[in-house]
Enzyme design. Structure first.
Site, PDB file in Angstrom:
ATOM      1  N   ASP A 257       0.833  -1.211   0.000  1.00 21.29           N
ATOM      2  CA  ASP A 257       0.000   0.000   0.000  1.00 21.29           C
ATOM      3  C   ASP A 257       0.863   1.255   0.000  1.00 21.29           C
ATOM      4  O   ASP A 257       0.590   2.217   0.735  1.00 21.29           O
ATOM      5  CB  ASP A 257      -0.941  -0.003   1.203  1.00 21.29           C
ATOM      6  CG  ASP A 257      -2.105   0.975   1.035  1.00 21.29           C
ATOM      7  OD1 ASP A 257      -2.430   1.314  -0.126  1.00 21.29           O
ATOM      8  OD2 ASP A 257      -2.690   1.410   2.041  1.00 21.29           O
ATOM      9  N   GLU A 261       0.169   9.259   0.819  1.00 25.63           N
ATOM     10  CA  GLU A 261      -0.403   9.444   2.149  1.00 25.63           C
ATOM     11  C   GLU A 261       0.316   8.627   3.214  1.00 25.63           C
ATOM     12  O   GLU A 261       0.250   8.951   4.404  1.00 25.63           O
ATOM     13  CB  GLU A 261      -1.890   9.069   2.161  1.00 25.63           C
ATOM     14  CG  GLU A 261      -2.769   9.932   1.273  1.00 25.63           C
ATOM     15  CD  GLU A 261      -2.956   9.315  -0.113  1.00 25.63           C
ATOM     16  OE1 GLU A 261      -1.950   8.867  -0.710  1.00 25.63           O
ATOM     17  OE2 GLU A 261      -4.100   9.282  -0.589  1.00 25.63           O
TER      18      GLU A 261
END
Length: 427
Positions: A257, A261
């Site tokens: 992932d 962010e």
């Protein structure tokens, strides 16, 4: 029964606290202890007075006079501290719980020894007295898997990030496994560019992770302010990113992932130093791995195709991040998530726009190589570190062209025969 006790019960599949072994070297060889000290406790209806006990990252153990090793696997054990007032003086200790009815009290020699045991146990087990240790200052973030608060250690006054997760939201086994995965993997990793997990607590309604506090925001917020970075800044950042990926992959772990962010900046001004965060989707390398995990726009095409995949999916995601930092835009821009996924799957990246004109030919070569849709032709993180754009980042273009071990017969590092790219390389 707590969530952690439930998981421990499934792993342990036993109903006794201690285990014995006549071959102590089986459990102690290659597992150096991280703490040893004198503890008093009951064992086999016998009071052990100031027994020498050792603690490793996975077990607590002591040796009987007969040479038999007595041990306990402490992963996912709950730890609760206590103090008792007696006429003879105050007593200090802690309780280890495997299940509601399987627990053991240990008494330390004094309060200082108790603090030492709790400090080390907090690195490998689950704590329970969070209100005694931390006070919440303010909320700093929230998401699908919990709320993050700025908190302060009551004793040291140091600041940390506290990620609180409602236990009722973990009824779904998938989400529960993600939390356990994140805890287990963060405890295994130790790198300057990876966020540090200090302690884990379980309360009646919450599981709380005490994490390193990074006050300067994430890379997404940084790039929204700056639009894009200079190529030199991106080169230095890229090297740091692939160094930490090479470290993670060497431990047999895939992040799965990587995105802007999840990169937390460690400076208010510098753009190359960071902490990699959010290991909720991370997993161990498995040759049969096919589960679709990641974020739209960052996922490697082989994940979206449902094929088996490897650590190279992180290399692709890192390539997307670097493309954004160099150009100020994503290669898979669309109005809806579904369209982003469709573009992500096709993986046709255009280098002809105005935003790409300032990129050097070596940066272009670099992006081509790591964003290839075919993982067979995509390098590993360790191989990426040998690319001239990173390896020779202080050299000029002319020096790169003559000294690069990857340029031969007029071909750039990223050119792979038979692949079609929507790009135009500089001559």
């Amino acid at each position: 029964m707590s969530i952690f006790q439930s998981v421990y019960s499934q792993i342990a599949a036993r109903k006794t606290f201690w285990q014995t072994d006549e071959f102590p070297q089986y459990h102690t060889n290659g597992k150096p202890h991280i703490l040893e000290g004198r503890l008093s406790f009951f064992y086999n209806n016998e009071w052990k007075e100031r027994q020498l006990v050792k603690l490793s990252k996975s077990s607590m153990y002591f040796s009987e006079a007969s040479g038999v090793l007595v041990w306990l696997k402490i992963k996912w054990c709950l730890v609760t501290s206590f103090s008792e007032e007696k006429n003879s003086g105050d007593l200090y200790g802690f309780t280890l719980s495997l299940e509601t009815n399987i627990k053991q009290d240990f008494y330390t020699e004094n309060s200082e020894a108790l603090d030492q045991w709790l400090s080390i146990l907090s690195q490998v087990s689950i704590m329970t007295n969070i209100q005694q240790d931390y006070v919440i200052i303010k909320e700093i973030d929230s998401g699908k898997f919990g709320t993050v608060y700025l908190c302060q250690d009551i004793n040291t006054h140091e600041e940390y990030a506290m990620k609180k997760i409602l236990k009722k939201d973990l009824i779904n086994a998938k989400y529960l496994n993600q939390i356990f995965n994140e805890i287990a993997i963060l405890r295994k990793l130790d790198h300057k560019s990876i966020i540090k997990l200090y302690k884990v607590y379980e309360e009646k309604k919450y599981i709380s992770l005490i994490l390193e506090y990074i006050p300067y925001g994430n890379m997404l917020k940084r790039i929204l302010k700056k639009k894009k970075l200079t190529e030199k800044q991106v080169m230095i950042f890229s090297r740091n990113l692939f160094e930490v990926l090479a470290y993670i992959h060497s431990k047999g772990i895939i992040h799965r992932d990587l995105k802007l962010e999840n990169i937390l900046m460690t400076s208010n001004t510098g753009n190359s130093e960071f902490k990699l965060a959010d290991f909720g989707l991370a997993c161990y390398i498995d040759k049969s791995l096919k589960s679709k995990s990641g974020s739209p726009g960052y996922m490697a095409p082989e994940i979206l195709r449902g094929n088996t995949y490897s650590t190279k999916v992180d290399v692709f995601s890192a390539g997307i991040i670097i493309f954004i930092l160099l150009t100020g835009t994503s290669p898979f821009v669309a109005n809806t998530t579904q369209k982003i996924i469709e573009k992500n799957l096709k993986c046709r990246i255009c280098f002809e726009g105005n935003e790409c004109k300032s990129m050097s030919r070596h940066a272009t070569s670099f992006i081509i190589e790591i964003l290839t849709s075919e993982p067979t032709y995509r390098p590993t993180a360790q191989q990426v570190l040998k690319h001239p754009w990173i390896k020779y980042k202080s050299c000029s273009d002319s020096e790169l062209a003559s000294s690069s071990p990857y340029t031969s017969a007029g071909k750039l590092f990223g050119e792979v025969g038979g692949l079609i790219w929507d790009i135009k390389l500089e001559n």
